[in-house]
Design a protein around this motif. Structure first.
Motif, short mmCIF file in Angstrom:
data_model
loop_
_atom_site.label_atom_id
_atom_site.label_comp_id
_atom_site.label_asym_id
_atom_site.label_seq_id
_atom_site.Cartn_x
_atom_site.Cartn_y
_atom_site.Cartn_z
N SER A 1 0.83 -1.20 0.00
CA SER A 1 0.00 0.00 0.00
C SER A 1 0.87 1.26 0.00
CB SER A 1 -0.92 0.00 1.23
OG SER A 1 -1.66 1.20 1.32
N ALA A 2 1.89 1.28 0.87
CA ALA A 2 2.77 2.45 0.94
C ALA A 2 3.56 2.60 -0.36
CB ALA A 2 3.72 2.32 2.13
N ARG A 3 4.02 1.48 -0.93
CA ARG A 3 4.78 1.55 -2.18
C ARG A 3 3.94 2.14 -3.32
NH1 ARG A 3 9.24 0.15 -4.04
NH2 ARG A 3 8.32 -0.31 -6.07
N VAL A 4 2.69 1.72 -3.42
CA VAL A 4 1.82 2.25 -4.48
C VAL A 4 1.67 3.76 -4.31
CG1 VAL A 4 -0.54 2.30 -5.35
CG2 VAL A 4 0.57 0.11 -4.90
N SER A 5 1.40 4.20 -3.08
CA SER A 5 1.19 5.63 -2.83
C SER A 5 2.46 6.43 -3.10
CB SER A 5 0.73 5.86 -1.39
OG SER A 5 -0.52 5.25 -1.17
N ILE A 6 3.62 5.91 -2.67
CA ILE A 6 4.88 6.64 -2.87
C ILE A 6 5.28 6.65 -4.34
CG2 ILE A 6 7.34 6.68 -2.33
CD1 ILE A 6 6.59 5.45 0.42
#
Length: 450
Positions: free
Chosen positions: A387-392
């Motif tokens: 989730s964090a990777r997609v957002s970043i």
């Protein structure tokens, strides 16, 4: 959308001697593991100054455990190993630490209830025997007034005086006294953290912690008897050890009994505040990175050229009461956080920036996880990481520019290599929802303020 940015700073040049704070909200077991995965993803992007090299760490509830660990130098990679039981540096954070039975109340409350019940009738009989001699003096005036001039009001007055005089002062033992104030006890978490700090050679004292490590640590809890927030820290309430402060902050009502420390009963810090961004502002932070794992689930989705459909496959209410409670709980926490963010937008005293990292609003898998299920921690770590990777990844340029002003350089290539190694080591496969998408459908950064 998993990122929100509040821009209060001006200019683009690097800021001199910036103070960076990490604020970690609660999240129970699965939310805590989700944050570990997300922090691992964020840390992979950072080049020189990592997530363990910041100035101030602020945590509440599950976030307090992570805040202490990160401030103490435990990297997200190692925290994953701690949860998995593969760490060679620290003891595994195991189920018995979370599900530490509240044995004292399960034993003492029934025992006390039985004693109260057995002694109730004899004590009431003794008390009544003592009251009888004074009965004529107590009810005499009301009785004479009734005889002199009968009326309903005087009958009522006589009966009330009689009842008040002979009624036992001792209450009938209530069955509710049998019920413990919580199923489990946070002492298990306190013992694990205390032992971990000792093993790392890190002081279990807020002032010594700051002196030795050069980092400021703050933990928030709620005083049960006053409903007020209590902040533990080197220049706040510092007469409690760090591990005891975490014990107080993690005492989720009903699940855990209140943590009685120094004669004060504390409960989960998330009851009073969703996060403590205001503490970071008061302590002089220029950049605040806040991680909140709980947000409402958006169950309706409309893709270009497609009809609107339910992400979970059906309305949330069809899944039963737990789904409804889950959504309501997340909505309350998130609404409170958003209201606080709006205040920071209009606060003329704060001239820095805030980066808020959250799950994606359509993340059905994470929404469906039981927040208190320790056995879901591996799934939660993966969800948080992806989730964090997609957002970043979807907002890399904007986020890199903001963090760069505060000495946090980001590198996309190294993060991708680390992600590939992590996925290969754990057998993770990237699904369509775990990859940034073209065509403007990626979760875009929400910018507030200017």
């Amino acid at each position: 959308m998993g990122l929100t940015l509040i821009r209060k700073s001006t200019g683009t040049r690097p800021k001199a001697n910036p103070k960076v704070a990490l604020v970690l909200a609660g999240g129970a077991v699965s939310g805590g593991a989700f944050k570990v995965g997300g922090l691992k993803a964020l840390d992979d992007y950072l080049v020189d100054r990592k997530i363990t090299d910041l100035d101030t760490y602020i945590g509440l509830s599950a976030g307090s455990i992570l805040a202490v660990s990160l401030a103490g130098g435990v990297k997200p990679d190692e925290m994953i190993k701690v949860l998995e039981g593969t760490s060679t540096k620290l003891e595994q954070l195991a189920p018995h630490h979370f599900y530490h039975p509240n044995l004292s109340e399960f034993v003492n409350r029934p025992a006390r209830f039985l004693v109260d019940l057995l002694t109730y009738t004899p004590s009431v009989a003794v008390e009544l025997a003592r009251q009888i001699p004074d009965l004529p003096n107590v009810v005499g005036p009301s009785l004479r007034a009734l005889i002199d001039k009968p009326s309903y009001t005087r009958v009522e007055e006589l009966v009330m005086r009689l009842i008040e005089h002979v009624s036992p002062k001792r209450e009938v033992p209530s069955l509710t006294n049998l019920v413990p104030t919580g199923l489990f006890d946070t002492r298990g978490l306190e013992q694990w953290l205390s032992g971990s700090l000792e093993k790392m050679g890190v002081p279990n004292d807020f002032r010594a912690f700051e002196s030795d490590l050069g980092k400021r640590l703050y933990i928030a809890a709620c005083d049960l008897d006053t409903a007020e927030r209590v902040v533990f820290g080197p220049d706040e309430k510092a007469d409690v050890s760090i591990s005891k402060a975490v014990q107080a902050s993690t005492a989720l009502p009903l699940f855990f009994r209140p943590a009685r420390i120094g004669g004060i009963d504390y409960i989960d810090g998330g009851i009073r505040n969703t996060a403590n961004i205001d503490v970071a502002i008061e302590k002089g932070a220029d950049l605040i990175i806040c991680y909140n794992p709980f947000r409402p689930f958006h169950n309706r989705l409309s893709e270009p050229g497609e009809e609107e459909h339910f992400v979970a496959g059906a309305p949330l209410a069809d899944g039963g009461m737990l789904n409804v409670i889950n959504q309501v709980f997340r909505t309350l926490l998130h609404s409170r956080l958003r209201s606080a963010l709006q205040r920071y937008v209009s606060d003329t005293r704060f001239k820095g920036d805030i980066v808020l990292l959250e799950p994606r609003e359509h993340d059905a898998e994470f929404f469906g996880m039981n927040p208190l299920a320790f056995w879901k921690r591996a799934d939660a770590i993966r969800e948080g990481f992806e989730s964090a990777r997609v957002s970043i990844e979807s907002n890399f340029d904007e986020l890199s520019a903001v963090l760069g002003r505060y000495g946090l350089e980001m590198n996309r290539s190294s993060a991708r290599r680390r992600a590939s190694r992590l996925r290969a080591a754990r057998g993770w496969r990237v699904s369509k929802t775990d990859a940034p998408q073209a065509g403007g459908r990626s979760p875009k950064l929400k910018v507030v303020g200017a």
